[in-house]
Structure formats: structure tokens, C-alpha cells
Design an enzyme around this catalytic site. Structure first.
Site, PDB file in Angstrom:
ATOM      1  N   GLY A   1       0.828  -1.210   0.000  1.00  0.00           N
ATOM      2  CA  GLY A   1       0.000   0.000   0.000  1.00  0.00           C
ATOM      3  C   GLY A   1       0.857   1.252   0.000  1.00  0.00           C
ATOM      4  N   PHE A   2       0.208   2.376   0.155  1.00  0.00           N
ATOM      5  CA  PHE A   2       0.896   3.675   0.078  1.00  0.00           C
ATOM      6  C   PHE A   2       1.969   3.795   1.177  1.00  0.00           C
ATOM      7  CE2 PHE A   2       0.177   8.212   1.717  1.00  0.00           C
ATOM      8  CZ  PHE A   2       1.265   8.722   1.029  1.00  0.00           C
TER       9      PHE A   2
ATOM     10  N   LYS B   1       2.884 -12.927  18.920  1.00  0.00           N
ATOM     11  CA  LYS B   1       3.022 -13.647  20.206  1.00  0.00           C
ATOM     12  C   LYS B   1       3.877 -14.897  20.017  1.00  0.00           C
ATOM     13  CE  LYS B   1      -0.535 -15.831  22.997  1.00  0.00           C
ATOM     14  NZ  LYS B   1      -0.632 -17.038  22.370  1.00  0.00           N
TER      15      LYS B   1
ATOM     16  N   TYR C   1     -14.602   1.739   9.439  1.00  0.00           N
ATOM     17  CA  TYR C   1     -13.155   1.952   9.595  1.00  0.00           C
ATOM     18  C   TYR C   1     -12.838   2.363  11.033  1.00  0.00           C
ATOM     19  CZ  TYR C   1      -8.496   3.824   8.416  1.00  0.00           C
ATOM     20  OH  TYR C   1      -7.138   4.087   8.345  1.00  0.00           O
TER      21      TYR C   1
ATOM     22  N   LYS D   1     -10.677   0.096  13.697  1.00  0.00           N
ATOM     23  CA  LYS D   1      -9.396   0.555  14.251  1.00  0.00           C
ATOM     24  C   LYS D   1      -9.475   0.700  15.764  1.00  0.00           C
ATOM     25  CE  LYS D   1      -6.753   0.925  10.548  1.00  0.00           C
ATOM     26  NZ  LYS D   1      -5.519   0.128  10.375  1.00  0.00           N
TER      27      LYS D   1
ATOM     28  N   THR E   1      -1.958  11.757   5.545  1.00  0.00           N
ATOM     29  CA  THR E   1      -0.613  11.629   4.979  1.00  0.00           C
ATOM     30  C   THR E   1      -0.729  11.665   3.458  1.00  0.00           C
ATOM     31  OG1 THR E   1      -0.004  10.286   6.888  1.00  0.00           O
ATOM     32  CG2 THR E   1       1.447  10.132   4.984  1.00  0.00           C
TER      33      THR E   1
END
Ligand code: UDP
Length: 332
Positions: free
Chosen positions: A18-19, A113, A153, A157, A183
Site C-alpha cells: 500500500g501507500f 506472540k 473503519y 481501528k 498523509t
């Protein structure tokens, strides 16, 4: 099945095509890490990492991280960046967004983990929703509409942060949470629907610039090399609570559109469209925590960053040549 080599420090980046993930891949390979880049290419692109494919310290694995992640051998760091991240993308893929934030984070934590790896979660300023305080410090709990279109979203998150903290507390894991603010830079998709690629794409074609609402909403834009520097400083720190990384230089969307028209010498006019549901009215990171604990602050001004981004969109370049600014950190 992936075979991580024995000696090199190995970082697994989910969403590595991705970006931001692809810039992180560049950065870590440049620092001598071995990087395993995992992506299902839903919104990421092979073009973003094709220059790395021949590097012996880089390996690409096409995998959906909501399914069990199988990696053989050593993994020292897991950077969990997999997720659609632009409002247009997560509105198009609501279920995938919820699944990668919940099931995907669970799988990535399980792997961390097992490997005793440091786990870094890419979280977001969207955890603050449509904020009632400005700027937003990490201590602010947010104002999120869980059943609105952006909830897929925001809540994914927020869940990802909660499960990361639970693994840290219950399994004594070494974890980091970065709250990433807006960003921009090379390798953003021109069609990802966000303000900067939309405005630049429109300005370069001299077609109308689409402002949603009246343009009085604010955002604060961080150039990608600054973002990568902040994420790296957090990764190698021992800070386990969430840290905002972003540029606190706040502006009106209307002023952003005007600046892009000017920098790209465009003939575009501005047109006003309907404001999306739950679109945050303000957004600006409080970054005193990053400054103090990570010795980090952004270096690239908006005009400089936008000029590079406009050049990238105008020339259709691969975006693999931008210099990454290094941020010094004193290790404990
Ligand atoms: N926006 C806009 N025109 C566009 C795309 C976005 O006015 O063509 C607005 C959007 O409504 C929001 C701001 O720009 O107020 C930033 O949107 P973006 O999609 O970049 O990300 P967000 O900060 O909302 O996550």
C-alpha cells in the site's frame, strides 16, 4: 509458506504494497532489514514494490491476513498496516475493512506472540471521529458514530487498538500503536478518492476541483517521508501507549484547493459538492508526545511536499526515489 532467513532482523509488513506500507518497506530494506511484505492487493499495488522484488532482503507474499498467517523462522517486528484506508475505499469495502481491522489484527497479534516479535499497529486519527476538541491529544476518547458509514473503519481501528492493548496486558507483549493523521505523497492512487490525489488529478487536467461542503473543514497534512520517520522512531522506542504522528499545520480545505491550483499552474475552477456523512469538521494532531518521547517532528513543509507529489502525478513516476528524511532518536 514463507521462510524467514535466520540472521537478518526481519520485519513483516502487512499491507506492505500500500501507500505507507511500501514506503516503510523501502525504508527498512534501506536500513538492512529483511522485509516480508504481505498484501492481498485489494487496495495495494504491485507497482509500489516492484523495484524491491529483485532485492534479496525483500519478499512479497500475496495473502489475506484475516486468514491464518504462516511464516517460518525468525520475525522480529510485525507492522500491521493492512486495511483499506481512504474513505472511498472503506465505503466500497465495508466488510473487508471490518474484517481486516478485527480478524486481521487478531491473526497478526497471534503471529507476533508466537514469534515474540514487537507488534506495531497502524491506527488512525479516525479513532477521534468528528472531534469535539482541537487539536486532538492522545488522551481524547473521540466522538465516533459507530453505525454511520465511516464507522466500519473507525470502529475496526478502535477494536484493533483494544485488542492490541489486551494482548500487551494479558500476554505481556511488546506493542506499539501509531495514530496516523492525513498523509500524502508519491504512490497515493490517483483514484483513491482522498482530497490531495483528487485535487492534484483535477488540477493537472484543468477540470473542476471538487470541494465537499463549503471547504471550511480543516485537515493537517503530513508528507510520507516524515510519517515513515515517525513510525520508525516509535517502532524502536519502548512507548507502548498510542502516539499521534502527523503534521500539526492545519488548514481549510478551500485553501488546500487554492494552493494546489497555484502550485500546478492550473486553470481549474472550484466546484462545491455535498459533504459526506460524518465528515470530520476539524482535524489536527497534538504531537507533543511524539516530540518528547520519540524526538520526532515533521520536517517537510506543505509546499515542498505538494510540489513533489504534483511532479509524481504529472510524470507518472514509480515514486521509489524520494529521499526519506531520517529522524534521530536517542535509544535507552
Ligand atoms: N474532500 C473534498 N473533495 C474531494 C475529496 C475530499 O473536499 O474531492 C474533503 C473531504 O470531504 C474531507 C477532506 O477533503 O473533508 C479530507 O478528505 P480525505 O478523503 O482526504 O480524508 P479524511 O481526512 O476525510 O479521512
Amino acid at each position: 509458506m514463507v521462510h524467514a532467513k535466520k540472521l537478518k532482523i526481519t520485519a513483516l509488513i502487512t499491507g506492505g504494497a500500500g501507500f505507507i506500507g511500501s514506503h516503510l518497506s523501502d525504508f527498512l530494506v534501506g536500513k538492512g532489514y529483511r522485509v516480508i511484505c504481505m498484501d492481498n492487493l485489494l487496495t495495494g499495488k504491485i507497482e509500489n514494490i516492484k523495484h524491491l522484488l529483485k532485492d534479496k532482503n525483500f519478499e512479497f507474499v500475496k495473502h489475506n491476513v484475516t486468514k491464518y498467517i504462516n511464516v517460518k523462522g525468525r520475525v522480529d517486528y510485525i507492522l500491521h498496516f493492512a486495511s483499506p484506508a481512504s474513505p472511498a475505499d472503506y465505503l466500497k469495502y465495508p466488510i473487508q475493512t471490518l474484517k481486516v481491522g478485527s480478524l486481521g489484527t487478531h491473526k497478526a497479534l497471534g503471529l507476533a506472540k508466537e514469534k515474540r516479535a514487537v507488534f506495531l499497529l497502524a491506527s488512525t486519527s479516525e479513532v477521534y471521529g468528528d472531534p469535539l476538541v482541537n487539536p486532538q491529544p492522545e488522551t481524547y476518547w473521540g466522538n465516533v458514530n459507530c453505525i454511520g458509514p465511516r464507522g466500519v473503519y473507525d470502529e475496526a481501528k478502535r477494536f484493533a487498538e483494544a485488542i492490541t492493548m489486551a494482548y500487551q496486558r494479558y500476554h505481556a507483549m511488546d506493542t506499539r500503536i501509531v495514530r496516523i493523521f492525513n498523509t500524502y505523497g508519491e504512490r497515493m492512487r490517483e483514484d483513491d478518492g482522498r482530497a490531495i490525489p483528487n485535487f492534484i488529478g483535477q488540477a493537472l487536467k484543468d477540470i473542476p476541483i471538487t470541494i465537499y461542503g463549503d471547504g471550511s473543514q480543516t485537515r493537517s497534512f503530513c508528507y510520507v517521508s516524515d510519517m515513515v520517520g515517525g513510525i520508525y522512531n516509535l517502532l524502536i522506542s519502548s512507548v507502548s501507549e498510542p502516539v499521534n504522528i502527523g503534521n500539526p499545520d492545519e488548514m481549510l480545505l478551500l485553501d488546500l484547493a487554492r494552493l494546489i491550483i497555484r502550485l500546478s499552474r492550473s486553470k481549474s475552477k472550484i466546484v462545491f459538492k455535498e459533504l459526506p456523512v460524518d465528515d470530520p469538521k476539524v482535524r489536527r494532531p497534538a504531537i507533543s508526545k511524539a516530540k518528547k518521547l520519540l524526538r520526532w517532528s515533521p520536517k517537510v513543509g506543505l509546499k515542498e511536499g505538494l510540489s513533489k507529489t504534483i511532479e509524481y502525478f504529472a510524470g507518472g513516476k514509480s515514486g521509489d526515489t524520494i529521499p526519506i528524511s531520517l529522524h534521530k532518536i536517542s535509544r535507552k
